[in-house]
Write a protein that holds these residues in place. Structure first.
Motif, PDB file in Angstrom:
ATOM      1  N   ARG A 293       0.831  -1.213   0.000  1.00 34.04           N
ATOM      2  CA  ARG A 293       0.000   0.000   0.000  1.00 34.04           C
ATOM      3  C   ARG A 293       0.861   1.258   0.000  1.00 34.04           C
ATOM      4  N   GLU A 294       1.959   1.220   0.772  1.00 24.92           N
ATOM      5  CA  GLU A 294       2.869   2.378   0.810  1.00 24.92           C
ATOM      6  C   GLU A 294       3.508   2.620  -0.553  1.00 24.92           C
ATOM      7  N   LYS A 295       3.898   1.534  -1.239  1.00 26.20           N
ATOM      8  CA  LYS A 295       4.487   1.680  -2.574  1.00 26.20           C
ATOM      9  C   LYS A 295       3.468   2.243  -3.559  1.00 26.20           C
ATOM     10  N   ILE A 296       2.225   1.761  -3.466  1.00 32.28           N
ATOM     11  CA  ILE A 296       1.173   2.263  -4.351  1.00 32.28           C
ATOM     12  C   ILE A 296       0.922   3.747  -4.096  1.00 32.28           C
ATOM     13  N   LYS A 297       0.900   4.126  -2.810  1.00 35.23           N
ATOM     14  CA  LYS A 297       0.680   5.534  -2.465  1.00 35.23           C
ATOM     15  C   LYS A 297       1.811   6.412  -3.012  1.00 35.23           C
ATOM     16  N   LEU A 298       3.063   5.917  -2.908  1.00 38.72           N
ATOM     17  CA  LEU A 298       4.202   6.659  -3.433  1.00 38.72           C
ATOM     18  C   LEU A 298       4.097   6.817  -4.949  1.00 38.72           C
TER      19      LEU A 298
END
Length: 223
Positions: free
Chosen positions: A54-59
């Motif tokens: 999720r953090e990678k997608i948000k980035l």
């Protein structure tokens, strides 16, 4: 000899080079507990992987939005540049070009103050205001600029061409040339009361295009 203790690096390398380890010990995947960066609670390995994803997608979403924002800004700048260029094409009399160039520069790009001076113009235009007032220092400065100058008002002679020199906190000085490596025949100055608008070290690609188009248009008043 005492055996060397197993380090975290040893464990990491073992897991990397033994991909079937968790196939043989599948129960560990559900038993391993990690600390979540969100609140410090213990979470399973799968949940931690989901958080990282999720953090990678948000980035990636932030990067995409930034690219879209820059794309929109570039499109707006290109549109303004086109309108500015069009107005210069519509000028019928060469003698009117400098005034139109400056007025449209202010209108299209929200430049608070702008001015220009030319030298080595055709004799018929030698008495025009735009062909008067460029000192030897200004000519030397224009000739020395390989790219536009951006930065604070350091007391350049060209600042005196502006309607309100005292309000010029930051400047862009754009040399005008017949060709990329030709001698300068003029100088365009843009000024703002905002000391951060034209900063030393800022990219000058857009200002260089402005200089190229202005130079091409103003070639009509030269010899």
């Amino acid at each position: 000899m005492q055996p060397q203790p197993i380090t975290e690096e040893d464990i990491a390398q073992f897991l990397i080079h033994t991909p079937d380890f968790f196939e043989r010990h599948a129960d560990l995947l559900g038993a391993v507990q990690l600390t979540s960066p969100h609140g410090g609670r213990a979470v399973s390995l799968q949940e931690r992987q989901a958080e990282m994803l999720r953090e990678k997608i948000k980035l990636l979403e932030h990067r995409l939005m930034e690219m879209m924002r820059h794309g929109n800004e570039n499109m707006l700048i290109a549109d303004k540049l086109l309108r500015w260029s069009r107005q210069m094409f519509l000028v019928a009399r060469p003698v009117d070009l400098p005034a139109v160039l400056i007025s449209e520069m202010k209108a299209q790009f929200s430049v608070p103050q702008a001015a220009l001076k030319l030298w080595e113009v055709a004799e018929v235009y030698a008495g025009e205001p735009f062909a008067q007032g460029a000192s030897d220092d200004v000519k030397s400065l224009a000739g020395s600029l390989t790219t536009p100058y951006c930065g604070v008002n350091a007391g350049f002679d060209a600042v005196r061409w502006l309607d309100d020199p005292e309000a010029a906190a930051s400047l862009a000085l754009i040399p005008l040339r017949a060709g990329a490596s030709g001698p300068a025949f003029g100088l365009l100055i843009l000024a703002s009361p905002d000391s951060q608008r034209y900063q030393a070290g800022m990219a000058t690609d857009f200002l260089e295009r402005i200089g190229e188009l202005a130079s091409a248009a103003l070639s009509r008043v030269r010899d």
